[in-house]
Write an enzyme that holds these catalytic residues in place. Structure first.
Site, PDB file in Angstrom:
ATOM      1  CB  THR A 123     -13.644   0.076  33.635  1.00 16.34           C
ATOM      2  OG1 THR A 123     -13.563   0.414  35.020  1.00 16.34           O
ATOM      3  CG2 THR A 123     -14.548   1.104  32.961  1.00 16.34           C
ATOM      4  CG  ASP A 124     -14.676  -1.907  38.640  1.00 18.42           C
ATOM      5  OD1 ASP A 124     -14.166  -0.870  38.161  1.00 18.42           O
ATOM      6  OD2 ASP A 124     -14.264  -2.424  39.701  1.00 18.42           O
ATOM      7  CD  GLU A 125     -13.392   4.011  37.415  1.00 19.02           C
ATOM      8  OE1 GLU A 125     -13.827   5.112  37.071  1.00 19.02           O
ATOM      9  OE2 GLU A 125     -12.266   3.847  37.897  1.00 19.02           O
ATOM     10  CE1 TYR A 150     -11.342   4.980  31.546  1.00 17.18           C
ATOM     11  CE2 TYR A 150     -12.265   4.501  33.715  1.00 17.18           C
ATOM     12  CZ  TYR A 150     -11.609   4.081  32.567  1.00 17.18           C
ATOM     13  OH  TYR A 150     -11.221   2.770  32.436  1.00 17.18           O
ATOM     14  CE  LYS A 154     -13.035   1.455  28.869  1.00 20.45           C
ATOM     15  NZ  LYS A 154     -12.091   1.040  27.804  1.00 20.45           N
TER      16      LYS A 154
HETATM   17  P1  NAD Z   1      -3.078   3.146  29.787  1.00 21.75           P
HETATM   18  O1  NAD Z   1      -3.528   4.546  29.915  1.00 21.75           O
HETATM   19  O2  NAD Z   1      -1.892   2.674  30.548  1.00 21.75           O
HETATM   20  O3  NAD Z   1      -2.775   2.815  28.247  1.00 21.75           O
HETATM   21  C1  NAD Z   1      -3.626   3.226  27.214  1.00 21.75           C
HETATM   22  C2  NAD Z   1      -2.894   3.006  25.895  1.00 21.75           C
HETATM   23  O4  NAD Z   1      -3.798   3.371  24.837  1.00 21.75           O
HETATM   24  C3  NAD Z   1      -1.640   3.881  25.728  1.00 21.75           C
HETATM   25  O5  NAD Z   1      -0.591   3.130  25.192  1.00 21.75           O
HETATM   26  C4  NAD Z   1      -2.088   4.975  24.755  1.00 21.75           C
HETATM   27  O6  NAD Z   1      -1.019   5.480  23.968  1.00 21.75           O
HETATM   28  C5  NAD Z   1      -3.111   4.210  23.916  1.00 21.75           C
HETATM   29  N1  NAD Z   1      -4.098   5.104  23.297  1.00 21.75           N
HETATM   30  C6  NAD Z   1      -4.848   6.064  23.904  1.00 21.75           C
HETATM   31  N2  NAD Z   1      -5.626   6.677  22.996  1.00 21.75           N
HETATM   32  C7  NAD Z   1      -5.374   6.092  21.802  1.00 21.75           C
HETATM   33  C8  NAD Z   1      -5.866   6.276  20.486  1.00 21.75           C
HETATM   34  N3  NAD Z   1      -6.769   7.226  20.218  1.00 21.75           N
HETATM   35  N4  NAD Z   1      -5.412   5.474  19.495  1.00 21.75           N
HETATM   36  C9  NAD Z   1      -4.480   4.517  19.760  1.00 21.75           C
HETATM   37  N5  NAD Z   1      -3.954   4.302  20.972  1.00 21.75           N
HETATM   38  C10 NAD Z   1      -4.403   5.077  21.984  1.00 21.75           C
HETATM   39  O7  NAD Z   1      -4.357   2.264  30.098  1.00 21.75           O
HETATM   40  P2  NAD Z   1      -4.481   0.854  30.848  1.00 21.75           P
HETATM   41  O8  NAD Z   1      -4.518   1.088  32.287  1.00 21.75           O
HETATM   42  O9  NAD Z   1      -3.504  -0.083  30.260  1.00 21.75           O
HETATM   43  O10 NAD Z   1      -5.962   0.460  30.390  1.00 21.75           O
HETATM   44  C11 NAD Z   1      -6.170  -0.297  29.200  1.00 21.75           C
HETATM   45  C12 NAD Z   1      -7.656  -0.525  29.040  1.00 21.75           C
HETATM   46  O11 NAD Z   1      -8.177  -1.183  30.189  1.00 21.75           O
HETATM   47  C13 NAD Z   1      -8.471   0.763  28.895  1.00 21.75           C
HETATM   48  O12 NAD Z   1      -9.487   0.535  27.956  1.00 21.75           O
HETATM   49  C14 NAD Z   1      -9.062   0.974  30.293  1.00 21.75           C
HETATM   50  O13 NAD Z   1     -10.285   1.675  30.213  1.00 21.75           O
HETATM   51  C15 NAD Z   1      -9.256  -0.458  30.728  1.00 21.75           C
HETATM   52  N6  NAD Z   1      -9.235  -0.673  32.183  1.00 21.75           N
HETATM   53  C16 NAD Z   1      -8.136  -0.318  32.909  1.00 21.75           C
HETATM   54  C17 NAD Z   1      -8.106  -0.599  34.269  1.00 21.75           C
HETATM   55  C18 NAD Z   1      -6.928  -0.252  35.132  1.00 21.75           C
HETATM   56  O14 NAD Z   1      -6.997  -0.454  36.336  1.00 21.75           O
HETATM   57  N7  NAD Z   1      -5.830   0.238  34.584  1.00 21.75           N
HETATM   58  C19 NAD Z   1      -9.202  -1.233  34.869  1.00 21.75           C
HETATM   59  C20 NAD Z   1     -10.316  -1.523  34.097  1.00 21.75           C
HETATM   60  C21 NAD Z   1     -10.308  -1.281  32.735  1.00 21.75           C
HETATM   61  O1  DAU Z   2     -11.998   0.302  38.540  1.00 22.62           O
HETATM   62  C1  DAU Z   2     -11.294   0.230  37.344  1.00 22.62           C
HETATM   63  C2  DAU Z   2     -10.640   1.563  37.060  1.00 22.62           C
HETATM   64  O2  DAU Z   2      -9.547   1.672  37.965  1.00 22.62           O
HETATM   65  C3  DAU Z   2     -10.133   1.697  35.627  1.00 22.62           C
HETATM   66  O3  DAU Z   2     -11.227   1.659  34.750  1.00 22.62           O
HETATM   67  C4  DAU Z   2      -9.360   3.009  35.436  1.00 22.62           C
HETATM   68  O4  DAU Z   2      -8.804   3.046  34.136  1.00 22.62           O
HETATM   69  C5  DAU Z   2      -8.257   3.073  36.457  1.00 22.62           C
HETATM   70  O5  DAU Z   2      -7.619   4.312  36.371  1.00 22.62           O
HETATM   71  C6  DAU Z   2      -8.802   2.849  37.865  1.00 22.62           C
HETATM   72  O6  DAU Z   2      -9.609   3.985  38.308  1.00 22.62           O
HETATM   73  P1  DAU Z   2      -9.526   4.538  39.814  1.00 22.62           P
HETATM   74  O7  DAU Z   2      -9.954   5.931  39.810  1.00 22.62           O
HETATM   75  O8  DAU Z   2     -10.191   3.600  40.765  1.00 22.62           O
HETATM   76  O9  DAU Z   2      -7.918   4.373  40.032  1.00 22.62           O
HETATM   77  P2  DAU Z   2      -6.843   5.370  40.659  1.00 22.62           P
HETATM   78  O10 DAU Z   2      -5.564   4.609  40.722  1.00 22.62           O
HETATM   79  O11 DAU Z   2      -6.841   6.693  40.013  1.00 22.62           O
HETATM   80  O12 DAU Z   2      -7.386   5.565  42.153  1.00 22.62           O
HETATM   81  C7  DAU Z   2      -7.574   4.456  43.023  1.00 22.62           C
HETATM   82  C8  DAU Z   2      -8.119   5.001  44.345  1.00 22.62           C
HETATM   83  O13 DAU Z   2      -7.087   5.781  44.972  1.00 22.62           O
HETATM   84  C9  DAU Z   2      -9.300   5.928  44.182  1.00 22.62           C
HETATM   85  O14 DAU Z   2     -10.165   5.776  45.304  1.00 22.62           O
HETATM   86  C10 DAU Z   2      -8.672   7.312  44.205  1.00 22.62           C
HETATM   87  C11 DAU Z   2      -7.513   7.138  45.174  1.00 22.62           C
HETATM   88  N1  DAU Z   2      -6.345   7.997  44.924  1.00 22.62           N
HETATM   89  C12 DAU Z   2      -5.829   8.045  43.662  1.00 22.62           C
HETATM   90  C13 DAU Z   2      -4.751   8.845  43.376  1.00 22.62           C
HETATM   91  C14 DAU Z   2      -4.184   8.907  41.979  1.00 22.62           C
HETATM   92  C15 DAU Z   2      -5.789   8.726  45.953  1.00 22.62           C
HETATM   93  O15 DAU Z   2      -6.253   8.665  47.114  1.00 22.62           O
HETATM   94  N2  DAU Z   2      -4.700   9.521  45.691  1.00 22.62           N
HETATM   95  C16 DAU Z   2      -4.175   9.622  44.435  1.00 22.62           C
HETATM   96  O16 DAU Z   2      -3.189  10.374  44.261  1.00 22.62           O
END
Ligand code: NAD
Ligand code: DAU
Length: 337
Positions: A123-125, A150, A154
């Site tokens: 992630t970019d985080e 988180y 990562k």
């Molecule tokens: P998600 O939370 O929707 O899905 C995570 C999946 O991993 C689920 O199916 C869960 O059951 C499984 N899981 C969790 N712990 C586990 C374990 N110990 N063993 C096996 N399976 C397990 O997540 P997502 O949004 O699909 O993110 C997927 C990946 O991408 C993550 O590594 C996250 O850090 C990364 N990522 C997500 C975003 C985003 O915006 N969603 C952005 C950047 C990076």
């Molecule tokens: O940048 C990549 C990341 O993006 C991933 O690594 C994470 O897995 C993913 O969860 C996401 O993190 P963020 O914290 O940026 O996403 P989230 O959807 O939780 O929040 C997006 C923005 O919206 C953030 O500034 C917080 C704000 N927010 C979020 C929620 C859930 C609100 O204002 N209200 C809310 O209820």
């Protein structure tokens, strides 16, 4: 080719499996997933009878399961993680366990089984937070500065992946992407939470002043980027993957959603801010564009409309998800039903 996908029942993992089997129908996919609250096999029901797909219910921290599924694997694509920042603030230990320890168990097993490629999804985080006032962006050389449990977990996993490359020669690649959105995203994340609340005629909680900036990436564009990295990416390299939004803040995102759904701004509810809330993310994805020829297919608004349509047409999917555990989480996080 046998591909082991971890976390394939989650949002991005399930989109990736559907994408992969459509575009590479001859490959075998094994999906290892623990089915936490975020894992949902409904996402994959269209391929459950595909003979090239199999599901293994298990934890990436469990060495015996991991060793069993790793056998004969050519490529690992590692998505499994605890992924929600707000939950990491409530319970960091789950994040360290799954994201750091789980990744290390997979790396050991991949090494032992001599996999040809290990692609780690990050992630970019991990890069921290940018200022609103300046126009700088994160890139592959930006120093790590994670600020939430988180992000720290990562970052830990990324360091381990690189260490296995340097120390043991495991053939790895890493991608650090921005905020994904699209079908099957768990409605704890901002965009699906907003869309589904509005479809239920509920207000959208906006943290703090709402002027936080994210870089939005459509999930299918992300899957195409991973495909290119697996095909042409260089061993040991990192690729940043971002979207086409230019500094759009959360209020602007909500206003676009409200407009598409024909709702008024009275549906916005400002709530208590997230502790340590990162102000701004922006990614420079010129490396993957110049080296591998990747770019997003469409702009934010087009993908946002498509995403809203998907949530309108798949109400059973998210209504099911919003039952049970989700209700308890929502009450704890927002203080309302
Ligand atoms: P998600 O939370 O929707 O899905 C995570 C999946 O991993 C689920 O199916 C869960 O059951 C499984 N899981 C969790 N712990 C586990 C374990 N110990 N063993 C096996 N399976 C397990 O997540 P997502 O949004 O699909 O993110 C997927 C990946 O991408 C993550 O590594 C996250 O850090 C990364 N990522 C997500 C975003 C985003 O915006 N969603 C952005 C950047 C990076
Ligand atoms: O940048 C990549 C990341 O993006 C991933 O690594 C994470 O897995 C993913 O969860 C996401 O993190 P963020 O914290 O940026 O996403 P989230 O959807 O939780 O929040 C997006 C923005 O919206 C953030 O500034 C917080 C704000 N927010 C979020 C929620 C859930 C609100 O204002 N209200 C809310 O209820």
């Amino acid at each position: 080719m046998k591909i082991l996908v971890t976390g394939g029942a989650g949002f991005i993992g399930s989109n990736f499996i559907l994408y992969w089997l459509k575009n590479h129908p001859g490959d075998l996919i094994v999906n290892l997933d623990k089915l936490t609250y975020a894992g949902n096999l409904e996402n994959l029901k269209s391929i459950k009878d595909n003979k090239n797909y199999s599901f293994v219910h298990g934890d990436i921290c469990d060495k015996s399961v991991v060793d069993r599924v790793m056998e004969g694997t050519d490529i690992v694509v590692h998505f499994a993680a605890e992924s929600h920042v707000d939950r990491s603030i409530i319970n960091p230990s789950d994040f360290v366990k799954a994201n750091v320890l789980g990744t290390q168990v997979l790396l050991d097993s991949a090494l032992k089984n001599k996999v040809k490629k290990f692609h780690h999804i990050s992630t970019d985080e991990v890069y921290g937070s940018l200022k609103l006032e300046d126009k700088s962006t994160f890139n592959e050389r930006t120093s790590y500065n994670p600020r939430s449990p988180y992000a720290a977990s990562k970052a830990g996993s990324d360091h381990l992946v690189r260490a296995y490359y340097t120390t043991y020669g495991l053939p790895i690649t890493i991608s650090n992407c921005s905020n994904n959105f699209g079908p099957y995203q768990f409605p704890e994340k901002f965009i699906p939470l907003a869309i589904t609340n509005l479809l239920e005629n509920k207000k959208v909680p906006v943290y703090g002043d709402g002027l936080y900036v994210r870089d939005w990436l459509y999930v299918e564009d992300h899957c195409r980027a991973i495909d290119l990295i697996l095909e042409k990416g260089n061993e040991g390299e990192t690729y940043c993957i971002g979207g086409l939004t230019e500094d759009i803040n959360n209020l602007e995102v909500i206003k676009k959603i409200l407009k598409i759904l024909g709702k008024g701004e009275d549906m916005i509810e400002f709530v208590k801010d997230r502790p340590g809330h990162d102000r701004r993310y922006a990614l420079d994805w010129s490396k993957i564009k110049n080296e591998l020829g990747w770019e997003p297919l469409y702009g934010f608004e087009e993908w946002l409309r498509k995403t809203i349509d998907w949530y309108k047409q798949n109400q059973d999917w998210w209504k099911n998800v919003k039952r049970g555990e989700y209700k308890n989480y929502y009450k704890k996080q927002y203080g309302t039903e």
